[in-house]
Structures are given as structure tokens and as C-alpha cells.
Design a protein around this motif. Sequence first.
Motif, PDB file in Angstrom:
ATOM      1  N   ARG A  89       0.819  -1.223   0.000  1.00 39.27           N
ATOM      2  CA  ARG A  89       0.000   0.000   0.000  1.00 39.27           C
ATOM      3  C   ARG A  89       0.850   1.269   0.000  1.00 39.27           C
ATOM      4  NH1 ARG A  89      -2.355  -3.302   3.660  1.00 39.27           N
ATOM      5  NH2 ARG A  89      -1.577  -2.127   5.434  1.00 39.27           N
ATOM      6  N   GLY A  90       2.180   1.111   0.072  1.00 42.20           N
ATOM      7  CA  GLY A  90       3.080   2.252   0.073  1.00 42.20           C
ATOM      8  C   GLY A  90       3.207   2.942   1.423  1.00 42.20           C
ATOM      9  N   ASN A  91       2.817   2.258   2.491  1.00 48.20           N
ATOM     10  CA  ASN A  91       2.865   2.825   3.834  1.00 48.20           C
ATOM     11  C   ASN A  91       4.181   2.392   4.510  1.00 48.20           C
ATOM     12  OD1 ASN A  91       2.508   3.605   6.496  1.00 48.20           O
ATOM     13  ND2 ASN A  91       0.317   3.178   6.463  1.00 48.20           N
ATOM     14  N   VAL A  92       5.200   3.200   4.316  1.00 46.57           N
ATOM     15  CA  VAL A  92       6.538   2.864   4.809  1.00 46.57           C
ATOM     16  C   VAL A  92       6.569   2.790   6.332  1.00 46.57           C
ATOM     17  CG1 VAL A  92       8.932   3.642   4.908  1.00 46.57           C
ATOM     18  CG2 VAL A  92       7.648   3.845   2.788  1.00 46.57           C
ATOM     19  N   LEU A  93       5.881   3.687   7.005  1.00 48.93           N
ATOM     20  CA  LEU A  93       5.909   3.693   8.471  1.00 48.93           C
ATOM     21  C   LEU A  93       5.317   2.419   9.048  1.00 48.93           C
ATOM     22  CD1 LEU A  93       4.970   7.399   9.261  1.00 48.93           C
ATOM     23  CD2 LEU A  93       7.231   6.320   9.299  1.00 48.93           C
ATOM     24  N   ARG A  94       4.177   1.984   8.515  1.00 46.97           N
ATOM     25  CA  ARG A  94       3.556   0.748   9.021  1.00 46.97           C
ATOM     26  C   ARG A  94       4.395  -0.473   8.620  1.00 46.97           C
ATOM     27  NH1 ARG A  94       1.087   1.226  13.345  1.00 46.97           N
ATOM     28  NH2 ARG A  94      -0.115  -0.641  12.995  1.00 46.97           N
ATOM     29  N   PHE A  95       5.004  -0.430   7.443  1.00 48.57           N
ATOM     30  CA  PHE A  95       5.893  -1.513   7.034  1.00 48.57           C
ATOM     31  C   PHE A  95       7.013  -1.677   8.056  1.00 48.57           C
ATOM     32  CE2 PHE A  95       9.945  -2.668   5.025  1.00 48.57           C
ATOM     33  CZ  PHE A  95       9.647  -3.968   4.651  1.00 48.57           C
ATOM     34  N   CYS A  96       7.672  -0.576   8.393  1.00 49.66           N
ATOM     35  CA  CYS A  96       8.775  -0.622   9.365  1.00 49.66           C
ATOM     36  C   CYS A  96       8.277  -1.077  10.733  1.00 49.66           C
ATOM     37  CB  CYS A  96       9.449   0.741   9.464  1.00 49.66           C
ATOM     38  SG  CYS A  96      10.342   1.205   7.977  1.00 49.66           S
ATOM     39  N   HIS A  97       7.099  -0.616  11.130  1.00 50.28           N
ATOM     40  CA  HIS A  97       6.514  -1.008  12.415  1.00 50.28           C
ATOM     41  C   HIS A  97       6.335  -2.531  12.473  1.00 50.28           C
ATOM     42  CE1 HIS A  97       3.892  -0.991  15.937  1.00 50.28           C
ATOM     43  NE2 HIS A  97       3.085  -1.766  15.244  1.00 50.28           N
ATOM     44  N   TRP A  98       5.692  -3.106  11.456  1.00 48.35           N
ATOM     45  CA  TRP A  98       5.413  -4.541  11.489  1.00 48.35           C
ATOM     46  C   TRP A  98       6.664  -5.377  11.329  1.00 48.35           C
ATOM     47  CZ3 TRP A  98       1.589  -5.848  14.123  1.00 48.35           C
ATOM     48  CH2 TRP A  98       0.423  -5.106  14.135  1.00 48.35           C
ATOM     49  N   ARG A  99       7.668  -4.875  10.614  1.00 42.70           N
ATOM     50  CA  ARG A  99       8.944  -5.598  10.528  1.00 42.70           C
ATOM     51  C   ARG A  99       9.607  -5.632  11.902  1.00 42.70           C
ATOM     52  NH1 ARG A  99      10.926  -9.080   7.948  1.00 42.70           N
ATOM     53  NH2 ARG A  99      12.958  -8.154   7.793  1.00 42.70           N
ATOM     54  N   GLN A 100       9.521  -4.512  12.628  1.00 43.28           N
ATOM     55  CA  GLN A 100      10.085  -4.496  13.977  1.00 43.28           C
ATOM     56  C   GLN A 100       9.324  -5.462  14.876  1.00 43.28           C
ATOM     57  OE1 GLN A 100       9.443  -1.121  16.540  1.00 43.28           O
ATOM     58  NE2 GLN A 100      11.342  -1.539  17.637  1.00 43.28           N
ATOM     59  N   ILE A 101       8.008  -5.494  14.746  1.00 43.14           N
ATOM     60  CA  ILE A 101       7.199  -6.401  15.557  1.00 43.14           C
ATOM     61  C   ILE A 101       7.609  -7.846  15.272  1.00 43.14           C
ATOM     62  CG2 ILE A 101       4.855  -7.216  16.027  1.00 43.14           C
ATOM     63  CD1 ILE A 101       5.646  -4.284  16.980  1.00 43.14           C
ATOM     64  N   GLU A 102       7.855  -8.149  14.013  1.00 45.01           N
ATOM     65  CA  GLU A 102       8.304  -9.495  13.643  1.00 45.01           C
ATOM     66  C   GLU A 102       9.600  -9.846  14.379  1.00 45.01           C
ATOM     67  OE1 GLU A 102       9.575 -12.008   9.649  1.00 45.01           O
ATOM     68  OE2 GLU A 102       9.022  -9.895   9.462  1.00 45.01           O
ATOM     69  N   ARG A 103      10.546  -8.928  14.418  1.00 44.80           N
ATOM     70  CA  ARG A 103      11.821  -9.177  15.112  1.00 44.80           C
ATOM     71  C   ARG A 103      11.619  -9.299  16.622  1.00 44.80           C
ATOM     72  NH1 ARG A 103      13.260  -5.512  11.092  1.00 44.80           N
ATOM     73  NH2 ARG A 103      13.184  -3.757  12.517  1.00 44.80           N
ATOM     74  N   VAL A 104      10.725  -8.501  17.182  1.00 47.33           N
ATOM     75  CA  VAL A 104      10.441  -8.589  18.624  1.00 47.33           C
ATOM     76  C   VAL A 104       9.853  -9.959  18.951  1.00 47.33           C
ATOM     77  CG1 VAL A 104       8.981  -7.689  20.483  1.00 47.33           C
ATOM     78  CG2 VAL A 104      10.180  -6.104  18.974  1.00 47.33           C
ATOM     79  N   ILE A 105       8.938 -10.441  18.125  1.00 52.46           N
ATOM     80  CA  ILE A 105       8.320 -11.749  18.361  1.00 52.46           C
ATOM     81  C   ILE A 105       9.372 -12.851  18.329  1.00 52.46           C
ATOM     82  CG2 ILE A 105       6.764 -13.466  17.354  1.00 52.46           C
ATOM     83  CD1 ILE A 105       4.996 -11.034  16.487  1.00 52.46           C
ATOM     84  N   VAL A 106      10.256 -12.804  17.366  1.00 52.35           N
ATOM     85  CA  VAL A 106      11.325 -13.814  17.280  1.00 52.35           C
ATOM     86  C   VAL A 106      12.188 -13.763  18.538  1.00 52.35           C
ATOM     87  CG1 VAL A 106      13.418 -14.470  16.021  1.00 52.35           C
ATOM     88  CG2 VAL A 106      11.319 -13.902  14.773  1.00 52.35           C
ATOM     89  N   THR A 107      12.501 -12.560  19.005  1.00 54.78           N
ATOM     90  CA  THR A 107      13.301 -12.413  20.224  1.00 54.78           C
ATOM     91  C   THR A 107      12.561 -12.960  21.439  1.00 54.78           C
ATOM     92  OG1 THR A 107      14.452 -10.476  19.356  1.00 54.78           O
ATOM     93  CG2 THR A 107      14.442 -10.753  21.752  1.00 54.78           C
ATOM     94  N   LEU A 108      11.278 -12.638  21.571  1.00 55.78           N
ATOM     95  CA  LEU A 108      10.496 -13.122  22.713  1.00 55.78           C
ATOM     96  C   LEU A 108      10.337 -14.637  22.695  1.00 55.78           C
ATOM     97  CD1 LEU A 108       7.678 -10.418  22.876  1.00 55.78           C
ATOM     98  CD2 LEU A 108       9.614 -10.678  24.432  1.00 55.78           C
ATOM     99  N   ALA A 109      10.302 -15.231  21.507  1.00 56.56           N
ATOM    100  CA  ALA A 109      10.112 -16.672  21.386  1.00 56.56           C
ATOM    101  C   ALA A 109      11.393 -17.460  21.642  1.00 56.56           C
ATOM    102  CB  ALA A 109       9.568 -17.006  19.997  1.00 56.56           C
ATOM    103  N   SER A 110      12.530 -16.792  21.613  1.00 55.41           N
ATOM    104  CA  SER A 110      13.807 -17.476  21.778  1.00 55.41           C
ATOM    105  C   SER A 110      14.007 -17.919  23.226  1.00 55.41           C
ATOM    106  CB  SER A 110      14.957 -16.550  21.371  1.00 55.41           C
ATOM    107  OG  SER A 110      16.198 -17.173  21.643  1.00 55.41           O
ATOM    108  N   ALA A 111      14.435 -19.142  23.388  1.00 55.71           N
ATOM    109  CA  ALA A 111      14.712 -19.676  24.725  1.00 55.71           C
ATOM    110  C   ALA A 111      16.125 -19.341  25.194  1.00 55.71           C
ATOM    111  CB  ALA A 111      14.515 -21.187  24.732  1.00 55.71           C
ATOM    112  N   GLU A 112      16.966 -18.917  24.274  1.00 51.15           N
ATOM    113  CA  GLU A 112      18.355 -18.603  24.586  1.00 51.15           C
ATOM    114  C   GLU A 112      18.521 -17.123  24.900  1.00 51.15           C
ATOM    115  OE1 GLU A 112      20.859 -20.877  24.764  1.00 51.15           O
ATOM    116  OE2 GLU A 112      19.240 -22.312  24.493  1.00 51.15           O
ATOM    117  N   PRO A 113      19.385 -16.797  25.867  1.00 51.64           N
ATOM    118  CA  PRO A 113      19.653 -15.382  26.140  1.00 51.64           C
ATOM    119  C   PRO A 113      20.369 -14.733  24.962  1.00 51.64           C
ATOM    120  CG  PRO A 113      21.074 -16.782  27.463  1.00 51.64           C
ATOM    121  CD  PRO A 113      20.121 -17.671  26.741  1.00 51.64           C
ATOM    122  N   ASP A 114      20.117 -13.459  24.782  1.00 51.91           N
ATOM    123  CA  ASP A 114      20.726 -12.718  23.680  1.00 51.91           C
ATOM    124  C   ASP A 114      21.434 -11.506  24.266  1.00 51.91           C
ATOM    125  OD1 ASP A 114      21.361 -11.932  21.092  1.00 51.91           O
ATOM    126  OD2 ASP A 114      19.518 -10.769  20.876  1.00 51.91           O
ATOM    127  N   GLY A 115      22.697 -11.368  23.979  1.00 53.62           N
ATOM    128  CA  GLY A 115      23.444 -10.232  24.504  1.00 53.62           C
ATOM    129  C   GLY A 115      24.029 -10.558  25.864  1.00 53.62           C
TER     130      GLY A 115
END
Length: 68
Positions: free
Chosen positions: A39-65
Motif C-alpha cells: 500500500r506504500g505505507n513505509v511507516l507501518r511496514f517498518c513497524h510490522w517488521r520491527q514487531i516481527e523481530r520482537v516476536i522472534v526475540t520473545l520466542a527465543s529460549a536462549e539469552p541474547d546479549g
Amino acid sequence: MQTYIASRAALDDACQLIDRFGDNAAFEAAVRAEGARDRGNVLRFCHWRQIERVIVTLASAEPDGTVH
């Protein structure tokens, strides 16, 4: 890879998708990102891509960092 969570709203969106879609939550976030991009909505695209990365991080059983 460490994930930066930009806001409480981003964390809330990630948690809502996890509650609703379970193991498919990251996929749902990716679908929403692609829809926003189509739809050409760059802000929402970036928002949902970040949400995707947050979900992957929350689902990980291993510590990160650094673990204190």
C-alpha cells in the motif's frame, strides 16, 4: 542479534499477535508488513517488521546479549 524495542506499543502489538496466532505470530507480522509495503505505507511496514523481530526475540529460549 539484539532487538531494540522502540515503544511499549510495539511490545503490546507483539504480545497481542503471540496471544492470537501463537507460533505463527511472526508470520502474521510479516504478512502485515508486506501488506503495508504494498500500500506504500513505509511507516507501518517498518513497524510490522520491527514487531516481527520482537516476536522472534520473545520466542527465543536462549539469552541474547549480555546476561547480568
